[in-house]
Scaffold this motif. Structure first.
Motif, mmCIF file in Angstrom:
data_model
loop_
_atom_site.group_PDB
_atom_site.id
_atom_site.type_symbol
_atom_site.label_atom_id
_atom_site.label_comp_id
_atom_site.label_asym_id
_atom_site.label_seq_id
_atom_site.Cartn_x
_atom_site.Cartn_y
_atom_site.Cartn_z
ATOM 1 N N LEU A 52 0.854 -1.182 0.000
ATOM 2 C CA LEU A 52 0.000 0.000 0.000
ATOM 3 C C LEU A 52 0.891 1.233 0.000
ATOM 4 N N MET A 73 -1.436 -1.069 -4.173
ATOM 5 C CA MET A 73 -2.630 -0.279 -3.868
ATOM 6 C C MET A 73 -2.149 1.109 -3.459
ATOM 7 N N SER A 74 -3.057 2.072 -3.384
ATOM 8 C CA SER A 74 -2.621 3.412 -3.007
ATOM 9 C C SER A 74 -3.674 4.111 -2.158
ATOM 10 N N ALA A 102 -5.476 5.501 4.418
ATOM 11 C CA ALA A 102 -4.520 4.413 4.633
ATOM 12 C C ALA A 102 -5.031 3.447 5.692
ATOM 13 N N MET A 117 -7.743 1.342 4.199
ATOM 14 C CA MET A 117 -7.212 0.376 3.237
ATOM 15 C C MET A 117 -6.522 -0.790 3.948
ATOM 16 N N HIS A 132 -7.998 -4.318 3.117
ATOM 17 C CA HIS A 132 -7.244 -5.087 2.134
ATOM 18 C C HIS A 132 -6.016 -5.813 2.697
ATOM 19 N N PRO A 145 -2.715 -5.246 3.460
ATOM 20 C CA PRO A 145 -1.465 -5.278 2.682
ATOM 21 C C PRO A 145 -0.321 -5.888 3.488
ATOM 22 N N VAL A 164 3.247 -1.335 4.068
ATOM 23 C CA VAL A 164 2.763 0.010 3.767
ATOM 24 C C VAL A 164 3.971 0.927 3.610
#
Length: 376
Positions: free
Chosen positions: A5, A29-30, A37, A40, A44, A46, A49
């Motif tokens: 991310l 991802m962003s 953040a 996300m 998701h 991640p 990060v």
């Protein structure tokens, strides 16, 4: 596939970083700010990060705090090459970020390959970090000289504990006698600042050591690290300068982009020098340089300590200190965010003690107990 991310308020930077990371096989991802953040990360999950520091709304430091409190995730900070950026990055590391990378400037597109290599190397190290070994630091103020630390008087509350402490640390005997003029050389890289802080805060004032710290950091960050430690420790902490005298009770942090060498040891005092000689293991300062020169020059009792980090810098230095008659200590795997540096040091067969981060201060004290043999 490892997922990353990328968090940055600049669409340009999100695109540049995202592209170089994707080119190395990561799923990207962003997010454009700290709040997004957090969402996300929860939605998701991640693997890593990359977090910008300065963003409108919720900044990267607050986002790190919230992520580490609710869903701990390996975080790599991207920080500007400024004093403010360095200070903010150290705050983020204290709140649970694993490592950082100086943020590329406006000319980033000139050397995308180099940028990609550096980011991917850091992402790989961060992705494998043991987050359980990095607990959030508690607020602290500079101890008064002569005031017992956590290691000498016990941890009375969370504020008196080291940043790396996950529980009670046995208190050394308050009347324990130590050898005169002890010297400690500590080397660390990824995950090091918090572990380093914990080790130094737990050393008893009565030990009165000279401490040379080599933490892999750029020049714009090591002075801020020294200033930060100076507010937390009962010792005098400075960034190293060429020709500096280092006496008992002094802690010197190697200056970024310079090797720190021990030039002389006279009447219990060290003299150090800074050099711009070729990088070793791709880094400058290199742990090996400081440890080797200490092994060659220091005639007083000497201890070398290999803490968390990636790579093998420090292994040859530990060998040199052991050959010279000094004591050697390495952090164990369970408490190391990244086990590379300690693992390589242990593999030399020259490490006297392997212990958890919380037990490193006690191991140092044991090595410098009055009955300890004199180095050299």
């Amino acid at each position: 596939m490892t997922s990353v991310l990328v968090v940055d308020d600049s669409q340009f930077m999100r695109t540049v970083i995202g592209n170089v990371v994707a080119d190395h096989g990561y799923r990207v991802m962003s997010a454009s700010d700290g709040q997004e953040a957090i969402e996300m990360v929860h939605d998701h999950d991640p693997d890593v990060v990359t977090m910008d520091v300065e963003m409108p709304g919720m900044d990267g430091i607050e986002a790190v705090s919230r992520i580490m409190a609710s869903k701990p995730t390996p975080i790599l900070m991207l920080s500007a090459h400024t004093e403010t950026g360095a200070e903010a990055t150290l705050d983020a590391l204290a709140r649970g970020a694993v490592d950082f990378l100086p943020k590329p400037g406006g000319e980033v597109t000139r050397d995308l390959k180099s940028l990609g290599d550096r980011i991917v190397e850091k992402i790989d190290a961060v992705a494998g970090a043991d987050l359980a070994s990095i607990t959030p630091a508690t607020p602290a103020t500079k101890a008064t000289a002569g005031t017992p630390t956590a290691a000498s008087a016990g941890a009375e509350n969370d504020d008196s504990r080291s940043a790396s402490s996950a529980g009670d640390r046995p208190a050394p005997e308050p009347d324990r006698a130590f050898v005169e003029h002890p010297t400690i050389v500590i080397g660390a890289s990824t995950g090091g600042p918090k572990i380093l802080e914990g080790v130094l805060r737990a050393l008893p004032v009565t030990l009165d050591p000279k401490v040379l710290v080599v933490q892999h950091m750029p020049a714009s960050f090591t002075n801020r690290l020294a200033a930060r430690l100076d507010t937390l420790l009962p010792f005098s902490v400075t960034e190293a300068s060429d020709g500096q005298r280092v006496g008992d009770g002094d802690v010197v942090v190697a200056k970024g982009d310079f090797h720190l060498e021990v030039a002389s040891n006279v009447a219990g005092n060290l003299r150090v020098r800074l050099t711009e000689r070729e990088r070793e293991h791709g880094v400058r300062p290199a742990i090996d340089v400081t440890m080797r020169t200490a092994a060659d020059v220091v005639s007083d009792p000497l201890v070398g300590v290999a803490l968390t980090g990636m790579g093998k810098d420090g292994a040859a230095g530990i060998e040199a200190i052991k050959r010279a008659g000094g004591a050697t200590i390495a952090q164990d795997e369970a408490s190391s965010p990244v086990f590379g540096i300690p693992q390589q040091a242990i593999a030399t067969g020259c490490v006297d003690r392997v212990c958890a981060a919380d037990d490193v201060p006690g191991a140092i004290c044991d090595a410098f107990a009055q009955e300890a043999p004199t180095h050299g």
